[in-house]
Design a protein around this motif. Sequence first.
Motif, PDB file in Angstrom:
ATOM      1  N   LYS A   1       0.843  -1.195   0.000  1.00 50.75           N
ATOM      2  CA  LYS A   1       0.000   0.000   0.000  1.00 50.75           C
ATOM      3  C   LYS A   1       0.882   1.249   0.000  1.00 50.75           C
ATOM      4  CE  LYS A   1      -3.558  -2.740   0.707  1.00 50.75           C
ATOM      5  NZ  LYS A   1      -4.451  -3.121  -0.423  1.00 50.75           N
ATOM      6  N   SER A   2       0.358   2.327  -0.562  1.00 50.50           N
ATOM      7  CA  SER A   2       1.052   3.618  -0.565  1.00 50.50           C
ATOM      8  C   SER A   2       0.411   4.512   0.486  1.00 50.50           C
ATOM      9  CB  SER A   2       0.965   4.264  -1.952  1.00 50.50           C
ATOM     10  OG  SER A   2       1.509   3.402  -2.935  1.00 50.50           O
ATOM     11  N   ILE A   3       1.234   5.084   1.357  1.00 50.98           N
ATOM     12  CA  ILE A   3       0.729   5.833   2.502  1.00 50.98           C
ATOM     13  C   ILE A   3       1.147   7.303   2.405  1.00 50.98           C
ATOM     14  CG2 ILE A   3       0.586   5.949   5.019  1.00 50.98           C
ATOM     15  CD1 ILE A   3      -0.280   3.234   3.994  1.00 50.98           C
ATOM     16  N   ILE A   4       0.170   8.199   2.566  1.00 55.06           N
ATOM     17  CA  ILE A   4       0.444   9.631   2.698  1.00 55.06           C
ATOM     18  C   ILE A   4       0.047  10.015   4.117  1.00 55.06           C
ATOM     19  CG2 ILE A   4      -0.081  11.962   1.885  1.00 55.06           C
ATOM     20  CD1 ILE A   4      -0.833  10.722  -0.832  1.00 55.06           C
ATOM     21  N   MET A   5       1.030  10.446   4.910  1.00 55.53           N
ATOM     22  CA  MET A   5       0.820  10.664   6.337  1.00 55.53           C
ATOM     23  C   MET A   5       1.000  12.146   6.678  1.00 55.53           C
ATOM     24  SD  MET A   5       2.742   8.616   9.376  1.00 55.53           S
ATOM     25  CE  MET A   5       2.387   8.859  11.106  1.00 55.53           C
ATOM     26  N   ILE A   6      -0.065  12.758   7.176  1.00 55.11           N
ATOM     27  CA  ILE A   6      -0.030  14.156   7.612  1.00 55.11           C
ATOM     28  C   ILE A   6       0.080  14.171   9.136  1.00 55.11           C
ATOM     29  CG2 ILE A   6      -1.327  16.321   7.713  1.00 55.11           C
ATOM     30  CD1 ILE A   6      -2.809  15.347   5.168  1.00 55.11           C
ATOM     31  N   SER A   7       1.033  14.944   9.662  1.00 50.50           N
ATOM     32  CA  SER A   7       1.177  15.015  11.111  1.00 50.50           C
ATOM     33  C   SER A   7       1.781  16.345  11.520  1.00 50.50           C
ATOM     34  CB  SER A   7       2.054  13.867  11.625  1.00 50.50           C
ATOM     35  OG  SER A   7       2.241  13.972  13.031  1.00 50.50           O
ATOM     36  N   SER A   8       1.344  16.843  12.678  1.00 52.78           N
ATOM     37  CA  SER A   8       1.939  18.056  13.238  1.00 52.78           C
ATOM     38  C   SER A   8       3.091  17.717  14.174  1.00 52.78           C
ATOM     39  CB  SER A   8       0.883  18.873  13.988  1.00 52.78           C
ATOM     40  OG  SER A   8       0.223  18.059  14.930  1.00 52.78           O
ATOM     41  N   GLU A   9       3.315  16.408  14.407  1.00 56.42           N
ATOM     42  CA  GLU A   9       4.414  15.965  15.262  1.00 56.42           C
ATOM     43  C   GLU A   9       5.599  15.571  14.378  1.00 56.42           C
ATOM     44  OE1 GLU A   9       3.500  13.237  18.396  1.00 56.42           O
ATOM     45  OE2 GLU A   9       1.420  13.907  18.513  1.00 56.42           O
ATOM     46  N   LEU A  10       6.620  16.411  14.355  1.00 57.35           N
ATOM     47  CA  LEU A  10       7.775  16.156  13.491  1.00 57.35           C
ATOM     48  C   LEU A  10       8.509  14.854  13.853  1.00 57.35           C
ATOM     49  CD1 LEU A  10       9.240  19.746  12.956  1.00 57.35           C
ATOM     50  CD2 LEU A  10       7.524  18.504  11.633  1.00 57.35           C
TER      51      LEU A  10
ATOM     52  N   ASP B   1      18.186  12.613   5.089  1.00 55.66           N
ATOM     53  CA  ASP B   1      18.627  14.009   5.125  1.00 55.66           C
ATOM     54  C   ASP B   1      17.753  14.876   6.030  1.00 55.66           C
ATOM     55  OD1 ASP B   1      20.600  13.447   3.143  1.00 55.66           O
ATOM     56  OD2 ASP B   1      19.040  13.589   1.594  1.00 55.66           O
ATOM     57  N   ALA B   2      16.751  14.273   6.662  1.00 50.82           N
ATOM     58  CA  ALA B   2      15.751  15.063   7.389  1.00 50.82           C
ATOM     59  C   ALA B   2      16.045  15.090   8.889  1.00 50.82           C
ATOM     60  CB  ALA B   2      14.356  14.484   7.145  1.00 50.82           C
ATOM     61  N   ASP B   3      15.834  16.240   9.486  1.00 51.42           N
ATOM     62  CA  ASP B   3      15.794  16.394  10.940  1.00 51.42           C
ATOM     63  C   ASP B   3      14.809  17.520  11.239  1.00 51.42           C
ATOM     64  OD1 ASP B   3      17.170  18.884  10.586  1.00 51.42           O
ATOM     65  OD2 ASP B   3      19.093  17.867  10.742  1.00 51.42           O
ATOM     66  N   GLN B   4      14.506  17.730  12.513  1.00 49.85           N
ATOM     67  CA  GLN B   4      13.473  18.708  12.860  1.00 49.85           C
ATOM     68  C   GLN B   4      13.844  20.116  12.406  1.00 49.85           C
ATOM     69  OE1 GLN B   4      11.168  18.462  16.484  1.00 49.85           O
ATOM     70  NE2 GLN B   4      12.287  16.647  17.135  1.00 49.85           N
ATOM     71  N   GLU B   5      15.118  20.460  12.539  1.00 50.67           N
ATOM     72  CA  GLU B   5      15.548  21.809  12.154  1.00 50.67           C
ATOM     73  C   GLU B   5      15.375  22.037  10.659  1.00 50.67           C
ATOM     74  OE1 GLU B   5      19.514  24.683  12.406  1.00 50.67           O
ATOM     75  OE2 GLU B   5      19.485  22.773  13.475  1.00 50.67           O
ATOM     76  N   THR B   6      15.750  21.025   9.863  1.00 51.79           N
ATOM     77  CA  THR B   6      15.609  21.145   8.402  1.00 51.79           C
ATOM     78  C   THR B   6      14.141  21.268   8.012  1.00 51.79           C
ATOM     79  OG1 THR B   6      17.602  19.817   8.067  1.00 51.79           O
ATOM     80  CG2 THR B   6      16.108  20.021   6.194  1.00 51.79           C
TER      81      THR B   6
ATOM     82  N   GLU C   1       7.254  12.139  14.788  1.00 53.96           N
ATOM     83  CA  GLU C   1       6.446  11.068  14.205  1.00 53.96           C
ATOM     84  C   GLU C   1       6.750  10.910  12.721  1.00 53.96           C
ATOM     85  OE1 GLU C   1       2.148   9.914  15.272  1.00 53.96           O
ATOM     86  OE2 GLU C   1       1.916  11.479  13.749  1.00 53.96           O
ATOM     87  N   LEU C   2       6.803  12.022  11.992  1.00 57.19           N
ATOM     88  CA  LEU C   2       7.116  11.965  10.557  1.00 57.19           C
ATOM     89  C   LEU C   2       8.527  11.439  10.339  1.00 57.19           C
ATOM     90  CD1 LEU C   2       5.564  15.356   9.337  1.00 57.19           C
ATOM     91  CD2 LEU C   2       4.612  13.060   9.068  1.00 57.19           C
ATOM     92  N   LEU C   3       9.463  11.892  11.158  1.00 52.75           N
ATOM     93  CA  LEU C   3      10.856  11.453  11.014  1.00 52.75           C
ATOM     94  C   LEU C   3      11.010   9.973  11.350  1.00 52.75           C
ATOM     95  CD1 LEU C   3      12.542  14.566  12.662  1.00 52.75           C
ATOM     96  CD2 LEU C   3      12.756  13.901  10.261  1.00 52.75           C
ATOM     97  N   GLY C   4      10.186   9.485  12.266  1.00 49.64           N
ATOM     98  CA  GLY C   4      10.281   8.084  12.664  1.00 49.64           C
ATOM     99  C   GLY C   4       9.572   7.120  11.737  1.00 49.64           C
TER     100      GLY C   4
END
Length: 511
Positions: A460-469, A495-500, A471-474
């Motif tokens: 399945k292809s998942i598009i995940m919206i979240s205000s908790e960074l 390449d992602a972190d909260q600051e970026t 969570e998205l990074l994990g």
Amino acid sequence: MTETILEMKGITKTFPGVKALDDVNFKVKTGEIHALIGENGAGKSTLMKVLSGVHPYGTYDGSIFFQDKECQFKNINESEELGIVIIHQELALIPELSIAENIFLGNEQARNGIINWNETIVETRKLLDKVGLKLDPQEKIKNIGVGQQQLVEIAKALSKRVKLLILDEPTAALNEEDSENLLNLLLDFKKQGMTSIMISHKLKELLKVSDTITVLRDGQTIQTYGVEENQITENIIIKDMVGRDLSNLFPDRTYNIKENIVFEIKNWSAYHPLDTDKQILHDVNLHVKQGEIIGIAGLMGAGRTELAMSVFGKSYGKKISGQLFKDGNEITFNEVTDAVKHGLAYVSENRKEYGLILMDSVKNNLTLANLNKISNNNILDTSKEVVEAETLKSKINIKAPTIQQRTVNLSGGNQQKVVLGKWMFTDPDVLILDEPTRGIDVGAKFEIYKLINELAEQGKSIIMISSELPELLGMCDRIYTLCEGKITGNIDRKDADQETLMTYMTQSWRS
């Protein structure tokens, strides 16, 4: 600070088929911020409803002592008269009424049955000043943001001369800035001698502001900690909450990402449904591959939910333009049923309003989105429906006595599983998950994350919206950032972190 303002002894509360509270003991000191935490269904909200009279005396066993006097509240008015005020997770404001009308609703500034509007406005301004809001008292609630509405609720509590303020998930729907403002306000109230009880799943916030933390699990008191004395940590709290170690907040995943693009959005634009001159989305482009989890990050108002809803059968917006592609072929959705037929599913951020029929059974909610699967010649096969619902309940571990249980009686985490199960029943190729773990605890989150990973592993292809960074990074393989309705970044996980992410989320594209 040794004086006790509240003591609850041996509180036991039973609902049909469920013992929600089992001999709970809870004590709060005067002038402290006391955190009450536990998994969804642990009994936190039920305990506070017993305290405030929502569950009246006689419907539970045990005793309540407030300021050294035993209390037997028959309704919420009796507890409020003594200064115990609860602010529920779902805000109880009326959008079409003004701030002043909402604050004094049921507590009107009246003489001989006639409301004194001048006095009402003056008193409202004083209360708004106390919570740091510079708003016109006659502004309608529908015209202000969620963070401001939360502060209006607190102003309403202050109007009742509150001595013990109970806040149930006060920052669940707030962005970081609004959450910070609210926490600072509670600290200010503490300096003024007010006592607060705060229910939240955001452990970092609780550790920042709380003096004492009490953990509930399965309707029982597990432990009470003094924050400074015990140097309590998130890991200790989590272990007490779930009864086991959660050394990794995100489950392991077997990657099964293919190179084929399953779903693509090109040059997608949309305007506000009421103010059709106001453009909300600007030429959005994104894609998701088979077996991939992509994230969408953005500050409140960036257009994340508007994007999801406008794509999902044009359920938001006017003057929508752009192209949608499924497996390389252009498709058109004019209504939600078109999106479902083409293999899309959308789990709304507001499960109680858009995701569930709360008063209906778990069974009926699980099968609602795909009745054709359990029908013969348009006649519902109730035997087949029961089999399918039981299978889903078991597969995604919904904790309910039976599939006939009313969904409103489930914990938030189990309600969220029902929403996911409902859309899994349609066997979609693309799932859009909007804040899939909002308002649920770390244990329930872990189970939701496992479900999401399993769906991705199945292709399945998942598009995940979240205000908790975090969570998205994990969870995500790539993360798109939205700012002012436009994509400002497409960042690979490595390449992602909260600051970026925050840099791109605040990077205005307007000249």
